[in-house]
Design an enzyme around this catalytic site. Sequence first.
Site, PDB file in Angstrom:
ATOM      1  N   GLU A 197       0.885  -1.257   0.026  1.00 51.48           N
ATOM      2  CA  GLU A 197       0.215  -0.049   0.009  1.00 51.48           C
ATOM      3  C   GLU A 197       0.791   1.216  -0.098  1.00 51.48           C
ATOM      4  OE1 GLU A 197      -2.950  -0.256   3.062  1.00 51.48           O
ATOM      5  OE2 GLU A 197      -4.010  -1.943   1.855  1.00 51.48           O
ATOM      6  N   GLU A 293      -4.965  -8.782  -1.420  1.00 51.18           N
ATOM      7  CA  GLU A 293      -5.337  -8.385   0.038  1.00 51.18           C
ATOM      8  C   GLU A 293      -6.739  -7.789  -0.077  1.00 51.18           C
ATOM      9  OE1 GLU A 293      -2.793  -6.253   2.804  1.00 51.18           O
ATOM     10  OE2 GLU A 293      -4.851  -5.487   3.681  1.00 51.18           O
TER      11      GLU A 293
END
Length: 707
Positions: A197, A293
């Site tokens: 991220e 994810e």
Amino acid sequence: MFLTDLGTKTYLSRQSTVSWHGGQAPQGPTITVDSQRRYQEITGFGASFTDSSAWLVGTRLDSAQRDAVMRDLFSRQGIGLSFLRQPMGSSDFAVNGNYSYDDMPAGQTDPTLAHFSIDHDRAYIIPVLKQARQLNPELTVMASPWSPPGWMKTSDSMIGGTLKPDAYQPLADYFTKFLEGYAEAGVPVRYITPQNEPLYVPSGYPGMSLSAEQQNNLIKNYLGPALRDRELQTGILGYDHNWDVVSYPETMYADPAATGFVAGTAWHCYGGDVRAQAVSHNNYPNKPAWHTECSGGTWEGDEQAAFAAALGLVINSTRDWAKGVIRWNIALDQNNGPTNGGCPTCRGVVTVAQDAAGHWSYTKTVDYWALGHASKFVRPGARRVASNSLGAGDVQDVAFVNPDGSTALVAFNSANSQKTFRVQWGNKWFTYSLAGGAAATFTWTGTQHGTVDPAAIGSVDIPLENPNGTRALISYDAGMLAHQAQVRVGNQWLGYTLPAGASLTPPTTAVPLPRGAWTVSASASNATEPPDKAIDGDPATRWSTGRGMRPGDWFQVDLGSEQTFNQVVLDTTGSSGDSPRGYELFVSNDGTNWGQPIATGPGSPVAKILIPQVTGRYIRVVNQGDAGNWWSIHELNVLGPAGPASVAAGSDSGVQRKTAVLPDGTQLLVVYNSGRSVATFDVPWGDTTYAYRLPAGAAAIFTTRQG
């Protein structure tokens, strides 16, 4: 046929055999499977042995319970999970706080990595990974850092900051040492991502800001060459973040020096729309997607809602080109932990907890059953095949053909009531009734016979040829129209895609119109962020709705007098996720009569709305979708034509052009650059001709429809 129905407490239970009928199914809701139209190869389905998950399974459960849960997770007798994503060091789920593989005292550095060690993972992480590999030899492992060692970062901590300029090579060496150490320990790692991220910097657990340009630099100049020089076969997946910034991974695809080092894109589910995976695939059709994810959690609602979210991810992510689907934690305790400053409401695939007597055991959550509907029946190396879906609020599905030739169809009834549907496969069909909220996996063997009407699937496939003899495949359906920009010319809508690195240039240069005489208004505004903040020249300020955006929200500009313009730019980069969920652009001379929109398109952090030259005084942008995010605009500019534009030289060598027609009559032109350099070609919009520059390896899709 295997069924999960939470309402009757039925969990992945084998049911009576369903019988085929010959011929064409009678009228009614029908899922058509065409196993002759094949798409991406499947890596697998799974989750992550975070530090917390591995600690729970590896140290809290006794050997019998540990063996049982590992069999349930990874063996063919269980659900056969075959894809794991491993944090490199601590994440927001770690038992004893933050750690990396080369921690140093404050103020000290270790650029030669003399202190590097994976010993932390030898206690319980590597043992459970090795056991998983023994139970499922087809297991694929990928790895991602939440943060490099703190001394490599501007924050001098695993929390916050970005990569120091002199840390690029040490970070590349950090990856190679990790990969070599894990391989020596018996856990080969097939893929890595440079940073988890990279566009989100948490304040309470490890993370790091890494822009697309920084990641591109890291991959092409340091990480890619380091893997090559060490003869490591591990593939690099770019991005590893949400669906809402498609341009991030494509930045590397558009760079000739980086693209060869990048095996594909890793996506997360926490922002944007799953169809972004298909958009990016069609932009760069040689670059695969993995969904790496998407945590389940209490925010999803009750168990039925959570099961629906998990099944929706499995089905829709693979329908949109994901080669693998990974949830988040393999195991958490009854308190959704142990956590390390992060998500306190996340759910594991299994729950490991103590009873009143202090004995540890495990239970399976809805994520286990949802993953199992695919992972138990879809083997690594399977291919997704064509099927239509009855859509949200009805039966959703995805189909695969396994390496042994068997077929698996995963179906989920996303409605609240029972649905009866047919499944057509070649010249055979069967019927089934599925309770509201229930899921089924149907498996069968044999060869498909008979022809399939392409209209029954609803999409078209456009095969393209690569110089090395392989095939690049683009698939397109009517739902993709909402994910591309469109302009109205006469009685037609002309649509186009614009991969990162591509450009569409009008025949004249564009200059911003003066904003001195402008006035602005909006359908809703935050009291402290009024509309004039969008035109104040300060990108740090913004206009916002002050609430979640809704269809019909609008922002309006009065230019003060009639002006000629050909571009409107909405810049929302200062507020991630606050771009409109689709827009329509209207132009008016009186501010009352708006007529039909002259442009539509998807939202993006910087929406450059190109239109054939138009004259008007009023401009209105209307949001088309719902979101919890506020709609924000940090800067709005309107650009008008100036002098003649110059377009950088290019050629159309290696350019392929193919046409297709959707069942609804929409015409497609696909332009694919299979060459090694940028291609340039003309795009006519009515009386205006634009110049299109297309990077090597990219494809542009142009659509024409009446309306």
